[in-house]
Design a protein around this motif. Structure first.
Motif, short mmCIF file in Angstrom:
data_model
loop_
_atom_site.label_atom_id
_atom_site.label_comp_id
_atom_site.label_asym_id
_atom_site.label_seq_id
_atom_site.Cartn_x
_atom_site.Cartn_y
_atom_site.Cartn_z
N LEU A 81 -39.21 -15.91 -12.60
CA LEU A 81 -38.86 -15.09 -13.75
C LEU A 81 -37.36 -15.10 -13.96
O LEU A 81 -36.59 -14.88 -13.04
N ILE A 82 -36.95 -15.38 -15.19
CA ILE A 82 -35.54 -15.30 -15.57
C ILE A 82 -35.39 -14.12 -16.53
O ILE A 82 -35.89 -14.17 -17.66
N PRO A 83 -34.77 -13.03 -16.08
CA PRO A 83 -34.63 -11.87 -16.96
C PRO A 83 -33.83 -12.20 -18.21
O PRO A 83 -32.77 -12.81 -18.14
N ALA A 84 -34.37 -11.84 -19.36
CA ALA A 84 -33.70 -12.09 -20.64
C ALA A 84 -34.30 -11.19 -21.69
O ALA A 84 -35.49 -10.84 -21.62
N SER A 85 -33.49 -10.80 -22.65
CA SER A 85 -34.02 -10.03 -23.78
C SER A 85 -34.83 -10.97 -24.66
O SER A 85 -34.76 -12.19 -24.52
N ALA A 86 -35.58 -10.38 -25.60
CA ALA A 86 -36.35 -11.22 -26.52
C ALA A 86 -35.41 -12.14 -27.31
O ALA A 86 -35.73 -13.30 -27.56
N GLU A 87 -34.22 -11.62 -27.66
CA GLU A 87 -33.26 -12.43 -28.42
C GLU A 87 -32.65 -13.54 -27.57
O GLU A 87 -32.26 -14.58 -28.08
N GLY A 88 -32.56 -13.32 -26.26
CA GLY A 88 -31.93 -14.30 -25.39
C GLY A 88 -32.90 -15.20 -24.64
O GLY A 88 -32.48 -16.09 -23.91
N ALA A 89 -34.20 -14.97 -24.83
CA ALA A 89 -35.20 -15.72 -24.06
C ALA A 89 -35.17 -17.22 -24.37
O ALA A 89 -35.30 -18.05 -23.46
N LEU A 90 -34.99 -17.58 -25.62
CA LEU A 90 -34.97 -19.00 -25.98
C LEU A 90 -33.74 -19.68 -25.40
O LEU A 90 -33.80 -20.80 -24.91
N ASP A 91 -32.62 -18.97 -25.43
CA ASP A 91 -31.39 -19.50 -24.85
C ASP A 91 -31.56 -19.71 -23.35
O ASP A 91 -31.16 -20.73 -22.79
N ALA A 92 -32.19 -18.73 -22.69
CA ALA A 92 -32.43 -18.85 -21.24
C ALA A 92 -33.37 -20.01 -20.94
O ALA A 92 -33.18 -20.74 -19.95
N ALA A 93 -34.36 -20.21 -21.79
CA ALA A 93 -35.29 -21.33 -21.59
C ALA A 93 -34.57 -22.67 -21.74
O ALA A 93 -34.82 -23.60 -20.98
N GLU A 94 -33.67 -22.76 -22.71
CA GLU A 94 -32.90 -23.99 -22.90
C GLU A 94 -32.04 -24.28 -21.68
O GLU A 94 -31.92 -25.42 -21.24
N GLU A 95 -31.42 -23.23 -21.12
CA GLU A 95 -30.59 -23.43 -19.93
C GLU A 95 -31.47 -23.85 -18.75
O GLU A 95 -31.05 -24.65 -17.91
N ALA A 96 -32.67 -23.29 -18.68
CA ALA A 96 -33.59 -23.67 -17.61
C ALA A 96 -33.95 -25.15 -17.72
O ALA A 96 -33.97 -25.88 -16.72
N VAL A 97 -34.21 -25.61 -18.94
CA VAL A 97 -34.55 -27.01 -19.15
C VAL A 97 -33.38 -27.91 -18.77
O VAL A 97 -33.54 -28.93 -18.08
N ASP A 98 -32.18 -27.52 -19.19
CA ASP A 98 -30.99 -28.31 -18.86
C ASP A 98 -30.82 -28.44 -17.34
O ASP A 98 -30.52 -29.51 -16.83
N LEU A 99 -31.02 -27.32 -16.64
CA LEU A 99 -30.85 -27.34 -15.20
C LEU A 99 -31.93 -28.19 -14.52
O LEU A 99 -31.66 -28.94 -13.58
#
Length: 204
Positions: A81-99
């Motif tokens: 689980l990566i904590p993120a707001s609804a507004e930041g969830a897509l950004d967090a997912a992109e960073e997860a993919v990059d990593l």
């Protein structure tokens, strides 16, 4: 005597402009890295609108070094689980993919699901028609982005990343178990921990 007034002319030639003509070569900024093979082409032009705040995804550090929740069964994927707001969830997912890609994961191993607004790449590709869009999914050589409503049509992949970026609770409630079943080794969920735990029905 004329020698005295002419002497200042000597230091004009002795101390001429010698500082500028020999600039040292200083390494400048490296050119931007070429786009990763396998990444969907149109993704990069659109993310600036999505990456408005890094503060919304403070813990976007998935991958082998981040703590993953042990699965209850050896046959089930790990859940992270990566904590993120609804507004930041897509950004967090992109960073997860990059990593994931940076740590050697193949692009075709990754499926990204959104519960709210579609990922910009998915919206762009769907504008050319569903046939072309799903053909890229079937090719299996790129990161593929899909809406939660299409998850039942998407094939299993080793890593599934879910961005809980809004949408109805019903969509997320349906998507999370399906994503768990579609993930071969790792399920990464980006969203509000309390909401995710409630929707997933497990202590993630």
């Amino acid at each position: 005597m004329p020698l005295i007034p002419e002497e200042p002319q000597i230091h004009e030639s002795a101390q001429g402009p010698r500082t500028a003509p020999t600039p040292r070569p200083v390494p400048g900024p490296r050119p931007a890295a070429p786009p990763r093979p396998g990444r969907p082409g149109p993704v990069r032009p659109t993310p600036p609108a999505q990456r408005t705040s890094r503060e919304s995804a403070p813990a976007a550090e998935p991958g082998p070094n981040a703590p993953a929740v042990p699965s209850t069964s050896a046959s089930q994927p790990q859940v992270q689980l990566i904590p993120a707001s609804a507004e930041g969830a897509l950004d967090a997912a992109e960073e997860a993919v990059d990593l994931l890609l940076d740590t050697g994961r193949a692009p075709g191993d990754i499926l990204v699901i959104t519960t709210g607004e579609p990922h910009p790449w998915a919206a762009h590709e769907l504008s050319f028609g569903e046939t072309a869009y799903w053909a890229q999914h079937d090719a299996g050589d790129d990161v593929f982005y899909a809406d939660a409503s299409a998850l039942s049509r998407a094939a299993s992949r080793p890593v599934v990343v879910v961005a809980v970026n809004g949408g109805a609770d019903e969509a997320a409630t349906t998507a999370l178990p399906l994503a768990l079943g579609s993930a071969g080794t790792l399920l990464i969920v980006c969203g509000d921990p309390q909401r995710v735990n409630t929707l997933l029905g497990a202590g993630v």
